[in-house]
Design a protein around this motif. Structure first.
Motif, PDB file in Angstrom:
ATOM      1  N   ILE A 166       0.839  -1.206   0.000  1.00  0.00           N
ATOM      2  CA  ILE A 166       0.000   0.000   0.000  1.00  0.00           C
ATOM      3  C   ILE A 166       0.868   1.248   0.000  1.00  0.00           C
ATOM      4  O   ILE A 166       0.590   2.227  -0.712  1.00  0.00           O
ATOM      5  CB  ILE A 166      -0.944  -0.013   1.219  1.00  0.00           C
ATOM      6  N   ALA A 167       1.946   1.235   0.783  1.00  0.00           N
ATOM      7  CA  ALA A 167       2.848   2.384   0.832  1.00  0.00           C
ATOM      8  C   ALA A 167       3.454   2.663  -0.530  1.00  0.00           C
ATOM      9  O   ALA A 167       3.554   3.826  -0.964  1.00  0.00           O
ATOM     10  CB  ALA A 167       3.934   2.145   1.873  1.00  0.00           C
ATOM     11  N   GLN A 168       3.887   1.627  -1.215  1.00  0.00           N
ATOM     12  CA  GLN A 168       4.464   1.799  -2.549  1.00  0.00           C
ATOM     13  C   GLN A 168       3.433   2.364  -3.531  1.00  0.00           C
ATOM     14  O   GLN A 168       3.754   3.244  -4.337  1.00  0.00           O
ATOM     15  CB  GLN A 168       5.000   0.456  -3.055  1.00  0.00           C
ATOM     16  N   ALA A 169       2.214   1.873  -3.439  1.00  0.00           N
ATOM     17  CA  ALA A 169       1.163   2.347  -4.345  1.00  0.00           C
ATOM     18  C   ALA A 169       0.858   3.825  -4.108  1.00  0.00           C
ATOM     19  O   ALA A 169       0.762   4.617  -5.056  1.00  0.00           O
ATOM     20  CB  ALA A 169      -0.091   1.510  -4.165  1.00  0.00           C
ATOM     21  N   LEU A 170       0.713   4.230  -2.843  1.00  0.00           N
ATOM     22  CA  LEU A 170       0.414   5.627  -2.528  1.00  0.00           C
ATOM     23  C   LEU A 170       1.581   6.543  -2.895  1.00  0.00           C
ATOM     24  O   LEU A 170       1.377   7.667  -3.371  1.00  0.00           O
ATOM     25  CB  LEU A 170       0.084   5.770  -1.042  1.00  0.00           C
ATOM     26  N   SER A 171       2.780   6.062  -2.680  1.00  0.00           N
ATOM     27  CA  SER A 171       3.964   6.891  -2.946  1.00  0.00           C
ATOM     28  C   SER A 171       4.160   7.148  -4.429  1.00  0.00           C
ATOM     29  O   SER A 171       4.654   8.214  -4.823  1.00  0.00           O
ATOM     30  CB  SER A 171       5.214   6.214  -2.372  1.00  0.00           C
ATOM     31  N   SER A 172       3.788   6.196  -5.263  1.00  0.00           N
ATOM     32  CA  SER A 172       4.003   6.325  -6.700  1.00  0.00           C
ATOM     33  C   SER A 172       2.772   6.847  -7.441  1.00  0.00           C
ATOM     34  O   SER A 172       2.831   7.107  -8.641  1.00  0.00           O
ATOM     35  CB  SER A 172       4.413   4.977  -7.296  1.00  0.00           C
ATOM     36  N   ALA A 173       1.654   7.010  -6.735  1.00  0.00           N
ATOM     37  CA  ALA A 173       0.407   7.429  -7.388  1.00  0.00           C
ATOM     38  C   ALA A 173       0.459   8.886  -7.838  1.00  0.00           C
ATOM     39  O   ALA A 173       1.062   9.737  -7.174  1.00  0.00           O
ATOM     40  CB  ALA A 173      -0.765   7.224  -6.438  1.00  0.00           C
ATOM     41  N   ARG A 174      -0.161   9.159  -8.957  1.00  0.00           N
ATOM     42  CA  ARG A 174      -0.307  10.538  -9.418  1.00  0.00           C
ATOM     43  C   ARG A 174      -1.569  11.172  -8.831  1.00  0.00           C
ATOM     44  O   ARG A 174      -1.613  12.373  -8.550  1.00  0.00           O
ATOM     45  CB  ARG A 174      -0.365  10.567 -10.943  1.00  0.00           C
ATOM     46  N   HIS A 175      -2.616  10.367  -8.660  1.00  0.00           N
ATOM     47  CA  HIS A 175      -3.888  10.883  -8.155  1.00  0.00           C
ATOM     48  C   HIS A 175      -4.437   9.944  -7.075  1.00  0.00           C
ATOM     49  O   HIS A 175      -5.444   9.261  -7.283  1.00  0.00           O
ATOM     50  CB  HIS A 175      -4.901  11.022  -9.290  1.00  0.00           C
ATOM     51  N   PRO A 176      -3.785   9.897  -5.911  1.00  0.00           N
ATOM     52  CA  PRO A 176      -4.275   9.025  -4.832  1.00  0.00           C
ATOM     53  C   PRO A 176      -5.502   9.611  -4.150  1.00  0.00           C
ATOM     54  O   PRO A 176      -5.766  10.818  -4.237  1.00  0.00           O
ATOM     55  CB  PRO A 176      -3.079   8.962  -3.876  1.00  0.00           C
ATOM     56  N   LEU A 177      -6.232   8.764  -3.456  1.00  0.00           N
ATOM     57  CA  LEU A 177      -7.448   9.202  -2.762  1.00  0.00           C
ATOM     58  C   LEU A 177      -7.702   8.293  -1.577  1.00  0.00           C
ATOM     59  O   LEU A 177      -7.527   7.072  -1.677  1.00  0.00           O
ATOM     60  CB  LEU A 177      -8.649   9.160  -3.716  1.00  0.00           C
ATOM     61  N   ILE A 178      -8.115   8.875  -0.457  1.00  0.00           N
ATOM     62  CA  ILE A 178      -8.532   8.115   0.731  1.00  0.00           C
ATOM     63  C   ILE A 178     -10.026   8.327   0.926  1.00  0.00           C
ATOM     64  O   ILE A 178     -10.517   9.455   0.880  1.00  0.00           O
ATOM     65  CB  ILE A 178      -7.768   8.554   1.991  1.00  0.00           C
ATOM     66  N   ILE A 179     -10.756   7.229   1.149  1.00  0.00           N
ATOM     67  CA  ILE A 179     -12.194   7.294   1.415  1.00  0.00           C
ATOM     68  C   ILE A 179     -12.465   6.615   2.752  1.00  0.00           C
ATOM     69  O   ILE A 179     -11.978   5.504   3.006  1.00  0.00           O
ATOM     70  CB  ILE A 179     -13.005   6.600   0.303  1.00  0.00           C
ATOM     71  N   THR A 180     -13.238   7.260   3.620  1.00  0.00           N
ATOM     72  CA  THR A 180     -13.590   6.665   4.907  1.00  0.00           C
ATOM     73  C   THR A 180     -14.999   7.059   5.305  1.00  0.00           C
ATOM     74  O   THR A 180     -15.557   8.030   4.791  1.00  0.00           O
ATOM     75  CB  THR A 180     -12.592   7.084   6.004  1.00  0.00           C
ATOM     76  N   SER A 181     -15.581   6.280   6.226  1.00  0.00           N
ATOM     77  CA  SER A 181     -16.931   6.566   6.727  1.00  0.00           C
ATOM     78  C   SER A 181     -16.981   6.662   8.241  1.00  0.00           C
ATOM     79  O   SER A 181     -17.580   7.569   8.802  1.00  0.00           O
ATOM     80  CB  SER A 181     -17.917   5.489   6.270  1.00  0.00           C
ATOM     81  N   ALA A 239      -8.858   8.983  -9.917  1.00  0.00           N
ATOM     82  CA  ALA A 239      -7.922   8.392  -8.955  1.00  0.00           C
ATOM     83  C   ALA A 239      -7.267   7.142  -9.533  1.00  0.00           C
ATOM     84  O   ALA A 239      -7.929   6.299 -10.137  1.00  0.00           O
ATOM     85  CB  ALA A 239      -8.655   8.055  -7.661  1.00  0.00           C
ATOM     86  N   ASP A 240      -5.954   7.026  -9.345  1.00  0.00           N
ATOM     87  CA  ASP A 240      -5.256   5.820  -9.789  1.00  0.00           C
ATOM     88  C   ASP A 240      -4.959   4.869  -8.639  1.00  0.00           C
ATOM     89  O   ASP A 240      -4.718   3.684  -8.850  1.00  0.00           O
ATOM     90  CB  ASP A 240      -3.974   6.167 -10.546  1.00  0.00           C
ATOM     91  N   VAL A 241      -4.994   5.383  -7.394  1.00  0.00           N
ATOM     92  CA  VAL A 241      -4.842   4.545  -6.193  1.00  0.00           C
ATOM     93  C   VAL A 241      -5.866   5.025  -5.166  1.00  0.00           C
ATOM     94  O   VAL A 241      -5.914   6.227  -4.852  1.00  0.00           O
ATOM     95  CB  VAL A 241      -3.420   4.625  -5.610  1.00  0.00           C
ATOM     96  N   ILE A 242      -6.674   4.118  -4.650  1.00  0.00           N
ATOM     97  CA  ILE A 242      -7.708   4.468  -3.662  1.00  0.00           C
ATOM     98  C   ILE A 242      -7.531   3.595  -2.431  1.00  0.00           C
ATOM     99  O   ILE A 242      -7.504   2.359  -2.527  1.00  0.00           O
ATOM    100  CB  ILE A 242      -9.121   4.278  -4.231  1.00  0.00           C
ATOM    101  N   LEU A 243      -7.410   4.227  -1.271  1.00  0.00           N
ATOM    102  CA  LEU A 243      -7.345   3.522   0.004  1.00  0.00           C
ATOM    103  C   LEU A 243      -8.678   3.705   0.713  1.00  0.00           C
ATOM    104  O   LEU A 243      -9.038   4.824   1.094  1.00  0.00           O
ATOM    105  CB  LEU A 243      -6.197   4.072   0.860  1.00  0.00           C
TER     106      LEU A 243
END
Length: 511
Positions: A166-181, A239-243
């Protein structure tokens, strides 16, 4: 077992329980309002009718909001022999006797059975997955000395490989996004989320929130949505990476969905597959059960480690132009003056400035507006589903004022005659702001509307009458000026805080 407060409705068991109880006594269980408070509590109801009538929609609320609560439902006596203590002596003891009482609510419970030790209660209620449990009987069986203690189950962490991935994906993402409820149920997780968000300038979107997950002043908090068509963040599609962190519904595919090429990582502290939902699925690269605070700390550490390695080869991750470019903040302003939900809520926010406030959001069609214009910072913020009623019991509440923001439909459904008389009877004042749009607009269909339109009752005076003319109530007409609205909001707050009376503002907003 750690439970200090019980909300009760005893029925024919009332005299016996009342005689044996100690401390503060108040009959009438308003379990509907327990969601939003995450300390363990107990609810006592009587037989099948108490289980059905008094719990009602609250069982749904407690399940979906993951509220830790013990529900104890007594059963009808099982004998007619008057020589045996506890035999039947009333007609309703026959009609209220059913074969499987817990079946009424079983699918909403985390656990339904007989508890053999009260020590087990705390472990079951406070361990993940949190939620309601139901018991018909609790007995303390003698335990041998030296028996092991009953600790709450320790939260799980991510595997090392998952944290790195997950760290690698977020670090290399151009348009990351976090979604929570509902990550905000755990205050430690909020701090960890903000730290990771600031480290990589990660935008955060809240979907269908029941608590404050991110302070609204956080520079990378971008959007709050209840997922109606066209209301999700534009960041979702690109978004290219979504957590996805502790979010039951990150998006509705029929309305908006991310790109098919997006890398999606789903982390949930209790139930990542949402097994208490009939159908649930998210296309994801990784799904894990992990405590949000622990997982975010692991990811944070891995990002730092990756940056250290990358800097050695001249390709740093942190503080680059790509990361800094994501750190832009939008400014929101109110529109020209009209009596809209936005302007009414903006005035309320100013009137509450400097006060420790508990807000219960039952704005229904105005759910998002309440969040966006009150802009809460702390996590103690509740959403109650289905009705408005008495939100706080007792002046030992940890807040200066309790505010229930409701629609006109939810006000009616909340049995105001009982709610405001109870508030007077038990000295529990609170402020109600009714966002009155003249009808039940949630149907989104004029032909299906059951609203009263312009001829609706004066809801504020219903509350005044129900309290025996103790409550303060005003109707705010649609042509009221901004200055007059602010005066009434200030007075309403003063009535609750300084005079100790309920206050109700019926604000007739634009439909």
């Amino acid at each position: 077992c750690g439970i200090t407060h019980a909300f009760v409705n005893w029925g024919s068991d009332h005299p016996g329980y009342w005689k044996s109880s100690s401390g503060n006594r108040s009959r009438g269980t308003d379990f509907r309002l327990r969601p939003g408070f995450w300390e363990a509590r107990a609810v006592i109801v009587h037989t099948d009718v108490g289980t059905q009538v008094r719990l009602a929609g609250a069982v749904h609320n407690a399940d979906k909001s993951r509220t830790p609560v013990l529900i104890y439902a007594g059963a009808s006596p099982s004998t007619v022999d008057q020589d045996i203590r506890g035999g039947r002596n009333e007609w309703n003891m026959y009609t209220q006797d059913i074969h499987d009482q817990p079946a009424i609510v079983r699918q909403y419970m985390r656990f339904t059975a007989q508890i053999s030790s009260s020590k087990h209660v705390s472990q079951m209620i406070m361990s993940e997955p949190q939620g309601p449990i139901m018991e018909e009987e609790i007995t303390d069986i003698p335990e041998p000395s030296g028996m092991l203690k009953w600790p709450i189950i320790e939260p799980a962490a991510l595997s090392e490989s998952a944290a790195k991935r997950i760290a690698q994906a977020l670090s290399s993402a151009r348009h990351p996004l976090i979604i929570t409820s509902h990550l905000g149920r755990n205050p430690a997780a909020v701090d960890s989320l903000l730290a990771l968000s600031m480290l990589l300038a990660l935008p955060i979107v809240a979907t269908c929130p029941a608590v404050v997950n991110t302070p609204f002043s956080h520079p990378y908090f971008c959007k709050l949505t209840y997922l109606q068509p066209g209301t999700h963040s534009p960041l979702l599609r690109r978004a290219d990476v979504i957590l996805v962190l502790d979010a039951d519904i990150a998006w509705v595919p029929a309305n908006e969905a991310p790109s098919a090429s997006a890398r999606v990582f789903v982390l949930n502290s209790a139930d990542p597959l949402n097994t208490n939902v009939g159908y649930w699925h998210v296309d994801a690269e990784l799904v894990a059960k992990a405590d949000a605070a622990s997982a975010l700390e692991q990811i944070f550490t891995e990002v730092r480690a990756l940056d250290t390695v990358a800097r050695d080869v001249g390709k740093p991750i942190l503080h680059t132009e790509g990361v800094l470019a994501r750190g832009k903040r939008k400014a929101k302003v109110h529109a020209d003056w009209r009596l809209t939900a936005a302007n009414a809520l903006g005035g309320l926010r100013k009137a509450l400035a400097g006060k420790r406030t508990l807000v219960l959001n039952e704005g229904v069609t105005n759910y998002p507006a309440v969040w966006e214009h009150l802009r809460p910072e702390a996590r103690r913020w509740g959403r109650i589903s289905g009705r408005q009623s008495q939100p706080c019991r007792g002046r030992d509440c940890a807040f200066d004022i309790v505010v229930a923001i409701v629609g006109d439909g939810s006000f009616v459904f909340g049995a105001p005659s009982a709610a405001y008389w109870m508030a007077r009877r038990y000295d529990t004042p609170y402020l109600t702001v009714i966002l009155n749009n003249g009808g039940w607009q949630v149907s989104h269909n004029d032909r299906l509307s059951i609203g009263m339109g312009a001829e609706c009752p004066d809801y504020s005076q219903i509350a005044v009458a129900a309290s025996g003319n103790v409550a303060w109530g005003r109707r705010v007409a649609s042509d009221t000026s901004l200055d007059d609205l602010n005066v009434m909001l200030t007075e309403a707050v003063s009535v609750v805080v300084e005079q100790g009376r309920c206050a109700v503002l019926d604000v007739q907003i634009e439909a």
